[in-house]
Design an enzyme around this catalytic site. Structure first.
Site, PDB file in Angstrom:
ATOM      1  N   ASN A  12       0.999  -1.121  -0.035  1.00 51.09           N
ATOM      2  CA  ASN A  12      -0.121   0.000   0.042  1.00 51.09           C
ATOM      3  C   ASN A  12       0.876   1.201  -0.107  1.00 51.09           C
ATOM      4  O   ASN A  12       1.527   1.396   0.912  1.00 51.09           O
ATOM      5  CB  ASN A  12      -0.858   0.047   1.381  1.00 51.09           C
ATOM      6  CG  ASN A  12      -1.816   1.216   1.510  1.00 51.09           C
ATOM      7  OD1 ASN A  12      -1.780   1.889   0.420  1.00 51.09           O
ATOM      8  ND2 ASN A  12      -2.367   1.436   2.656  1.00 51.09           N
ATOM      9  N   LYS A  14       0.125   4.183  -0.470  1.00 50.09           N
ATOM     10  CA  LYS A  14      -0.496   5.582   0.151  1.00 50.09           C
ATOM     11  C   LYS A  14      -0.308   6.579  -0.687  1.00 50.09           C
ATOM     12  O   LYS A  14       0.047   6.231  -1.918  1.00 50.09           O
ATOM     13  CB  LYS A  14      -0.174   5.665   1.685  1.00 50.09           C
ATOM     14  CG  LYS A  14      -0.050   4.296   2.544  1.00 50.09           C
ATOM     15  CD  LYS A  14       0.035   4.729   4.001  1.00 50.09           C
ATOM     16  CE  LYS A  14      -0.130   3.444   4.781  1.00 50.09           C
ATOM     17  NZ  LYS A  14      -0.145   3.423   6.150  1.00 50.09           N
ATOM     18  N   HIS A  98      -9.544   1.426   4.522  1.00 47.66           N
ATOM     19  CA  HIS A  98      -8.521   1.470   5.119  1.00 47.66           C
ATOM     20  C   HIS A  98      -8.651   2.325   6.516  1.00 47.66           C
ATOM     21  O   HIS A  98      -9.465   3.288   6.549  1.00 47.66           O
ATOM     22  CB  HIS A  98      -7.059   1.987   4.526  1.00 47.66           C
ATOM     23  CG  HIS A  98      -5.792   1.951   5.253  1.00 47.66           C
ATOM     24  ND1 HIS A  98      -5.269   2.898   5.771  1.00 47.66           N
ATOM     25  CD2 HIS A  98      -4.916   1.127   5.023  1.00 47.66           C
ATOM     26  CE1 HIS A  98      -4.294   2.542   6.665  1.00 47.66           C
ATOM     27  NE2 HIS A  98      -3.871   1.698   5.817  1.00 47.66           N
ATOM     28  N   GLU A 100      -6.941   4.653   7.625  1.00 53.05           N
ATOM     29  CA  GLU A 100      -6.657   6.318   7.532  1.00 53.05           C
ATOM     30  C   GLU A 100      -7.899   6.871   6.933  1.00 53.05           C
ATOM     31  O   GLU A 100      -8.514   7.998   7.305  1.00 53.05           O
ATOM     32  CB  GLU A 100      -5.671   6.318   6.590  1.00 53.05           C
ATOM     33  CG  GLU A 100      -4.103   6.087   7.220  1.00 53.05           C
ATOM     34  CD  GLU A 100      -2.949   5.348   6.744  1.00 53.05           C
ATOM     35  OE1 GLU A 100      -3.094   5.568   5.308  1.00 53.05           O
ATOM     36  OE2 GLU A 100      -2.053   5.187   7.416  1.00 53.05           O
ATOM     37  N   GLU A 170      -5.562  -4.836  10.503  1.00 52.17           N
ATOM     38  CA  GLU A 170      -4.767  -4.041  10.608  1.00 52.17           C
ATOM     39  C   GLU A 170      -4.845  -3.259  11.990  1.00 52.17           C
ATOM     40  O   GLU A 170      -5.861  -2.312  12.276  1.00 52.17           O
ATOM     41  CB  GLU A 170      -4.641  -2.994   9.354  1.00 52.17           C
ATOM     42  CG  GLU A 170      -4.287  -3.430   8.101  1.00 52.17           C
ATOM     43  CD  GLU A 170      -3.668  -2.417   7.402  1.00 52.17           C
ATOM     44  OE1 GLU A 170      -2.447  -2.634   6.682  1.00 52.17           O
ATOM     45  OE2 GLU A 170      -4.182  -1.341   6.921  1.00 52.17           O
ATOM     46  N   GLY A 176       2.158   2.226  10.838  1.00 46.58           N
ATOM     47  CA  GLY A 176       3.254   3.331  10.737  1.00 46.58           C
ATOM     48  C   GLY A 176       4.016   3.791  12.021  1.00 46.58           C
ATOM     49  O   GLY A 176       4.493   4.694  12.089  1.00 46.58           O
ATOM     50  N   SER A 216       3.213  -2.191  10.321  1.00 50.62           N
ATOM     51  CA  SER A 216       4.858  -2.227  10.521  1.00 50.62           C
ATOM     52  C   SER A 216       5.299  -3.593  10.189  1.00 50.62           C
ATOM     53  O   SER A 216       6.218  -4.300  10.696  1.00 50.62           O
ATOM     54  CB  SER A 216       5.235  -1.856  12.061  1.00 50.62           C
ATOM     55  OG  SER A 216       4.520  -0.547  12.327  1.00 50.62           O
TER      56      SER A 216
HETATM   57  P1  PGA Z   1       2.691   0.280   7.543  1.00 50.77           P
HETATM   58  O1  PGA Z   1       1.212   0.552   7.035  1.00 50.77           O
HETATM   59  O2  PGA Z   1       3.175  -0.855   6.930  1.00 50.77           O
HETATM   60  O3  PGA Z   1       3.544   1.531   7.156  1.00 50.77           O
HETATM   61  O4  PGA Z   1       2.478   0.264   9.217  1.00 50.77           O
HETATM   62  C1  PGA Z   1       0.304  -0.612   6.862  1.00 50.77           C
HETATM   63  C2  PGA Z   1      -0.926  -0.129   6.199  1.00 50.77           C
HETATM   64  O5  PGA Z   1      -1.309   0.845   6.551  1.00 50.77           O
HETATM   65  O6  PGA Z   1      -1.548  -0.751   5.363  1.00 50.77           O
END
Ligand code: PGA
Length: 255
Positions: A12, A14, A98, A100, A170, A176, A216
């Site tokens: 992803n 982003k 997601h 976010e 997640e 992140g 992560s």
């Molecule tokens: P990350 O993000 O691996 O940077 O923690 C995962 C995601 O948001 O899909």
């Protein structure tokens, strides 16, 4: 890695990568991973790079995903992109709900459900994201929150549609942040999700549906996380922005 279901690992990206940067990244990934068949690999660039990335991956086994789409068909929806437009760019997957987007765009389970149905109708495979916040985990609400997200986001899907859907667990506190769920924590929630699907759609569907872990994921922890029986892949953010780390995650699970 000997798994009951074929692993699916998606990057992803982003809101990162210009077209030129996306081209470099995907050329390197195609060199490293374009012919392997052990793991389903998906990259999810921003909309602006989808066409270029799709063209670069035309003869590759790496598939392309989008990061969002509209629940609507054509019409007066300024700024939106529909499932048919994504199919037109040879996109096969779409990330929906997601955390976010749940947080910043206030996406509800009902909206994610409408998007999921629109994606499946158009022949796209949705990657539907669920996960609890730290406060919810600390209040022992993980199962009730994730259970509700699963029920709401996947409501009304029939068995075949659910088999075409990927679920991404997640935990919001792990995205992140560099904090990964332990493999036990991940396995526990993945097994819970599968048991919920068993209740709603029966054993055959529950056994077939793939559940990714996200938050992560890096080369150093991928093998252990993906070695858990109910963890069928990963949704990778930060570590998917470099060819080396994304390839290492995939290669670390292939032995
Ligand atoms: P990350 O993000 O691996 O940077 O923690 C995962 C995601 O948001 O899909």
């Amino acid at each position: 890695m000997n798994k009951e279901r074929k692993l699916i690992i998606a990057g992803n990206w982003k809101m990162n990568k210009t077209v030129a940067e996306a081209t470099d990244l995907v050329e390197a990934l195609d060199r490293d991973l374009g012919t392997q068949t052990d793991v389903d690999v998906v990259v999810c660039p921003p909309f602006t790079a989808l066409d270029t990335v799709s063209a670069k991956l035309k003869n590759s086994l790496i598939k392309v995903g989008a990061q969002n789409m509209s629940e609507n068909d054509y019409g007066a929806f300024t700024g939106e992109i529909n499932a048919g437009m994504l199919r037109d760019l040879r996109v096969h997957y779409v990330i929906l709900g997601h955390s976010e987007r749940r947080e910043y765009q206030k996406e509800s389970d009902a909206l994610i459900n409408a998007k999921t149905k629109a994606a499946l109708t158009a022949g796209l495979k949705p990657i539907v994201c669920v996960g609890e916040t730290l406060a919810q985990r600390e209040a022992n609400e993980t199962e009730s929150v994730v259970g509700q997200q699963i029920a709401g986001s996947l409501a009304g899907l029939d068995a075949e549609q659910l088999k075409d859907t990927v679920i991404a667990y997640e935990p919001v506190w792990a995205i992140g942040t560099g904090k990964t769920a332990s493999s036990e924590q991940a396995q526990e929630v993945h097994a819970f999700i599968r048991s919920e699907i068993n209740k709603s759609h029966g054993e055959e569907v529950a056994k077939a549906v793939r559940i990714q872990y996200g938050g992560s994921v890096k080369p150093a922890n991928a093998e252990e996380l993906l070695g858990q029986p109910d963890v069928d892949g990963a949704l990778v953010g930060g570590a998917s922005l470099e060819a080396r780390s994304f390839s290492d995650i995939i290669n670390n699970t292939r032995n």
